[in-house]
Structure formats: C-alpha cells, structure tokens
Design a protein around this motif. Structure first.
Motif, PDB file in Angstrom:
ATOM      1  N   ASP A 184     -23.060  29.527  29.023  1.00 53.31           N
ATOM      2  CA  ASP A 184     -23.410  28.758  27.831  1.00 53.31           C
ATOM      3  C   ASP A 184     -23.716  29.664  26.639  1.00 53.31           C
ATOM      4  O   ASP A 184     -23.420  29.323  25.489  1.00 53.31           O
ATOM      5  CB  ASP A 184     -24.598  27.854  28.124  1.00 53.31           C
ATOM      6  CG  ASP A 184     -24.257  26.721  29.077  1.00 53.31           C
ATOM      7  OD1 ASP A 184     -23.054  26.539  29.379  1.00 53.31           O
ATOM      8  OD2 ASP A 184     -25.183  26.024  29.533  1.00 53.31           O
ATOM      9  N   TYR A 236     -33.643  27.806  28.690  1.00 49.59           N
ATOM     10  CA  TYR A 236     -33.668  27.190  30.023  1.00 49.59           C
ATOM     11  C   TYR A 236     -35.032  27.395  30.652  1.00 49.59           C
ATOM     12  O   TYR A 236     -35.695  28.411  30.439  1.00 49.59           O
ATOM     13  CB  TYR A 236     -32.600  27.795  30.940  1.00 49.59           C
ATOM     14  CG  TYR A 236     -31.190  27.481  30.490  1.00 49.59           C
ATOM     15  CD1 TYR A 236     -30.576  26.292  30.873  1.00 49.59           C
ATOM     16  CD2 TYR A 236     -30.510  28.351  29.657  1.00 49.59           C
ATOM     17  CE1 TYR A 236     -29.285  25.984  30.433  1.00 49.59           C
ATOM     18  CE2 TYR A 236     -29.227  28.054  29.210  1.00 49.59           C
ATOM     19  CZ  TYR A 236     -28.623  26.872  29.596  1.00 49.59           C
ATOM     20  OH  TYR A 236     -27.371  26.569  29.148  1.00 49.59           O
ATOM     21  N   TYR A 291     -34.848  23.873  28.522  1.00 52.23           N
ATOM     22  CA  TYR A 291     -33.810  22.896  28.901  1.00 52.23           C
ATOM     23  C   TYR A 291     -33.597  22.904  30.421  1.00 52.23           C
ATOM     24  O   TYR A 291     -33.584  23.945  31.064  1.00 52.23           O
ATOM     25  CB  TYR A 291     -32.497  23.230  28.193  1.00 52.23           C
ATOM     26  CG  TYR A 291     -31.354  22.342  28.632  1.00 52.23           C
ATOM     27  CD1 TYR A 291     -31.265  21.029  28.185  1.00 52.23           C
ATOM     28  CD2 TYR A 291     -30.397  22.820  29.526  1.00 52.23           C
ATOM     29  CE1 TYR A 291     -30.227  20.208  28.612  1.00 52.23           C
ATOM     30  CE2 TYR A 291     -29.355  21.999  29.948  1.00 52.23           C
ATOM     31  CZ  TYR A 291     -29.278  20.693  29.490  1.00 52.23           C
ATOM     32  OH  TYR A 291     -28.261  19.882  29.918  1.00 52.23           O
ATOM     33  N   THR A 328     -29.549  21.340  24.291  1.00 52.05           N
ATOM     34  CA  THR A 328     -28.680  22.344  24.894  1.00 52.05           C
ATOM     35  C   THR A 328     -28.367  23.427  23.864  1.00 52.05           C
ATOM     36  O   THR A 328     -28.542  23.235  22.657  1.00 52.05           O
ATOM     37  CB  THR A 328     -27.361  21.716  25.355  1.00 52.05           C
ATOM     38  OG1 THR A 328     -26.656  21.225  24.195  1.00 52.05           O
ATOM     39  CG2 THR A 328     -27.607  20.570  26.321  1.00 52.05           C
ATOM     40  N   ALA A 359     -30.574  24.831  36.334  1.00 50.36           N
ATOM     41  CA  ALA A 359     -29.797  24.908  35.101  1.00 50.36           C
ATOM     42  C   ALA A 359     -29.782  26.312  34.518  1.00 50.36           C
ATOM     43  O   ALA A 359     -28.867  26.666  33.768  1.00 50.36           O
ATOM     44  CB  ALA A 359     -30.347  23.927  34.064  1.00 50.36           C
ATOM     45  N   THR A 413     -34.479  23.790  22.052  1.00 48.04           N
ATOM     46  CA  THR A 413     -33.857  24.176  23.317  1.00 48.04           C
ATOM     47  C   THR A 413     -34.865  24.618  24.379  1.00 48.04           C
ATOM     48  O   THR A 413     -34.484  24.842  25.530  1.00 48.04           O
ATOM     49  CB  THR A 413     -32.874  25.343  23.089  1.00 48.04           C
ATOM     50  OG1 THR A 413     -33.575  26.437  22.464  1.00 48.04           O
ATOM     51  CG2 THR A 413     -31.720  24.926  22.197  1.00 48.04           C
TER      52      THR A 413
END
Length: 460
Positions: free
Chosen positions: A171, A159, A120, A128, A164, A117
């Motif tokens: 999330d 992230y 991301y 994700t 994002a 991840t």
C-alpha cells in the motif's frame, strides 16, 4: 494525539536480523532531496529536523501562536496534523495554504501529515493510505511550488497491530507511485505500521524496496518511539540498521513517557544527535485521552513549559542546543523579533555576567525571573550558567524573603526546609559547557509581597 493500546508489544520486540538493500543515489529533485542517509534542502545543504508536532486540525485557532512559540524555543521544523475528512473535518486547500504560509513566515520547515489513517485495520473509521492520497491530490494546488519548504507525510501511523499491517509495504508503494504520477515532486515521508512503532519490523525489513519504488528516490522513513523503544539497545539497533543500509530515517514522534511504557528519551535524543538523525517530539499542546503529560507547554503558552517541554527544548541534545535553521530561509534577520530568538544554548548578551567580573573557572551563576503573576500566585524560572570552564553538576540555594512557597517545580531536584530552598541538577542538565546555560521552572504562592530572593550557585 491518540488513545492507543499497545498490549505488551515491547515484549515482542526482538533483535531479529534484517537484510536491507542499500538505497540508490537520490535523483535530481525539486526542493528537499535524499543523499544516502542525509536529508538535503533545496540549496544542497544537509538538514536535520529538530522540532515538534502540532495538532492543528483540532486546534485551528492556535496555529499562529504555536508556530511562533515553537520557533522561539529553537525548532526548525513543525509536523502539522491535518485531516482528510474520514474521521475529522477536512482541512481544505485554503487552510493548507495558510499553514504553509505561517510556517514560512516563522522560518520553519513544514511536515504535513494526514491523521485520519491512524491505526487502520484496528481503529474504527480510520482512513486507508489510498484515501490519504486522494486527499493530497485534492489539495495539490496549495502544495505546488512549495517543495523547498514542505515535506509530505502521507499518513500518520497507517496501520494498527492487526493482520492489515502486512499490507503496509504494497500500500505504501502504491501511495508513493500515485503521488508521483499526480505530479508531486515533494520529498515524501512514510510512517511505520503498528501504530508507528514497527515492532513487527515490517517497515524496517521492506524499507529498501519501498525506497526503490519511488522514481524520485526521495522517500524518508519515520519511526515513532514510545513504549516499544524503552531500552538503548532497541533504539540504537533500529536506527543503526537504516543508516547501515544507506536509508534515511527520522524519529517522527516520541515522548518521555507513555501509557504503553517508558521510552528512553535520553538515548533517542543522544543517538539522533550523534548520527545526524532528525526528531520531532509529540506534541506542542492539547493532548487528551490520558496522555496530557505529553504536552510540551501548558494551554499553548510557550512561556509555560512542562517537564517534557523543559527536557526536549532545554535538556542535553535537545532542540535549543542542536537545531539549525534550514538554509532556504537565507541569512538570519539583522534584528530578529523578540518572539523568535536565534536557537542557541547560550543566553543573550544582555543576560551574561559583566565582562569585568566573569564567574571563576568551573563556577556557575544563577538568575531568577518571574514570568507570570496572579493574585497569590506566580510562575518563575531559574537560569544556571557555567563560568569559563565546563561543569558537571550544579546546586542553587536561596532563602525566601517573604515566606513564598512552591506549588510545583520541574527540571530540577528540589528540597526545602522552611524558607530555605536547595535545587540540584538532574542527570540530563547538570553537565554544561563553558558559558552554556540551562533553566528550570516552578509555580509558587505568596501572601502580600513577592520579593525576589538572592541566589547562590555552586558546583561539586
């Protein structure tokens, strides 16, 4: 670890205030739980992580030696890198079971994380958080029943710095909810966005709502401290806001240097110790991409500590002096194996001065040992021990008997003049309590003979 571009993020770190709603009391949990800001083990005892990260998914053959080495140097926790299959070869359930088994054999708490991840939204091919949850569900058979020994870190630095990152809150809540619905009772750890450094304060400002989204109230927040955290004010403010809000936080990664700036590792270690906050340094060995200096040991050899390794294990507020084993492992074995000494800031009784001739008050002693040797070269260490009173600095001197010379040194300020050597303490290892010790190391060269020198230790 990773190749990262931080792009002047430290300049964006501000002191903007955030209102964090105090966490609700932890509900009954299996294994680890949360009580306010404190992580509590399955026996109800507070547990403060002190340990390292190990890149298992890239170096699977180094698992056994890395875990035993980290334990021997005092660690009580190892954060283990796993892969879910999006970027690197998936670690299947059988391998996860082996990792947990070896952690338990070494009496180490195991923090398991999915590394795919990382970054991301900014890193091509990154997974994700939803894909990370898919992975955990796929290996659930290896995790069931291990709640007393395993903490589940959903995804590493989930992230990057792009837009994002704004999705982190929703999330992360979704990921936690899915894990609980799937039956996971483990303590959950969540990493911050912005490559783990949270310079936009997304995790900080939304931590309370994320914690509340966990029906078990058993989520811990993990901040990674590199170049963004290069001042004491930034470190103490960030960690302090979580504790003021009654939320549990750990430093899941940090280093003593980084390509994006120079972290203030002394403040990280001191603040974590003063506030009872866990920390896990990056990383045991095997770094690439220009951050090889973050290796704590050379070539996975626990006897070959680097500058960073010396600092985090043997320095002030370091692992050896502050780590306490989780009570879930029971009492210490009566005869511990030589490779796994009890974490202590003091040497074993066999290395102590004879009781009949103790060092005078305020004085120090120094011992010299060769740990490895090869044709024309060798590696050694010097251990400095305070006498019956605390000291605030030390100097070790000797004369080489056979014309030996240093190739490299670490954890001391060295000056030489011909055969004469003078080694002085650094800012983080000069102050020693009565009877406490510290070590510094070196590599050297010799010709035909390598006789050990006679050392003298003095204090200011």
């Amino acid at each position: 670890m990773r190749s990262k571009w931080w792009g002047g993020l430290a300049a964006l770190l501000t002191c903007a205030a955030a209102v964090l709603v105090a966490a609700q009391p932890a509900q009954a949990a299996t294994g680890f739980s949360v009580s306010g800001t404190t992580i509590v083990d399955a026996n109800g005892s507070p547990f403060v992580m002190r340990g390292v990260n190990h890149a298992h998914t890239w170096y699977p053959s180094q698992l056994s030696s890395s875990l035993s080495g980290a334990k021997a140097l005092g660690s009580n926790t190892v954060r283990v890198v796993l892969a879910s299959g999006q970027r690197w070869t998936k670690n299947e359930a059988s391998d996860v079971s082996n990792v947990i088994s070896q952690c338990k054999a070494n009496r180490l708490i195991c923090v398991l994380e999915v590394h795919d991840t990382t970054g991301y939204g900014e890193q091509s091919g990154a997974a994700t958080l939803a894909q990370a949850v898919d992975y955990w569900i796929s290996v659930k058979s290896a995790l069931d029943g291990q709640e007393s020994f395993v903490i589940l870190n959903i995804g590493n630095e989930p992230y990057g710095n792009g837009t994002a990152a704004s999705s982190w809150t929703a999330d992360t809540k979704s990921a936690i909810t899915r894990l609980r619905t799937a039956g996971f009772q483990h303590q959950i750890m969540v990493d911050a966005p912005n490559w783990g450094q949270d310079w936009q304060f997304i995790m900080r400002d939304n931590a309370a709502s994320v914690f509340a989204a966990d029906p078990n109230r058993n989520t811990v927040f993990s901040i990674h401290m590199y170049g963004v955290f290069d001042t004491a004010a930034e470190i103490t403010d960030y960690l302090g806001r979580f504790q003021s809000a009654g939320l549990p936080v750990v430093v899941g990664e940090f280093g003593f240097d980084h390509s994006d700036g120079n972290p203030d590792e002394d403040t990280i270690l001191a603040t974590a110790q003063a506030r009872g906050i866990g920390y896990l340094g990056w990383s045991w060995s095997g770094n690439g991409g220009g951050v090889e200096y973050l290796d704590m040991v050379t070539n996975f050899n626990a006897a070959a500590l680097t500058t960073w390794g010396q600092r985090i294990f043997n320095g002030a507020n370091g692992i050896k002096a502050t780590s306490k084993e989780a009570t879930v492992f029971g009492s210490q074995p009566s005869s511990p194996a030589p490779s796994s000494p009890s974490p202590s800031s003091s040497p074993s009784p066999s290395s102590s001065p004879s009781p009949s001739t103790p060092p005078p008050s305020g004085a120090c002693t120094a011992t010299y040992a060769v740990s490895n040797s090869w044709p024309g070269g060798f590696q050694g260490a010097v251990t400095v021990k305070a006498g019956s009173a605390a000291i605030n600095g030390w100097t070790v001197t000797w004369t080489w008997p056979n014309g030996q010379r240093f190739s490299s040194t670490w954890n001391a300020a060295i000056t030489t003049s011909g055969d004469t050597v003078t080694a002085r303490s650094l800012g983080y290892n000069g102050s020693l309590a009565a009877g406490a010790s510290t070590s510094w190391g070196f590599t050297g060269t010799f010709t035909s003979t390598n006789t050990a020198p006679t050392l003298a230790c003095t204090t200011p």
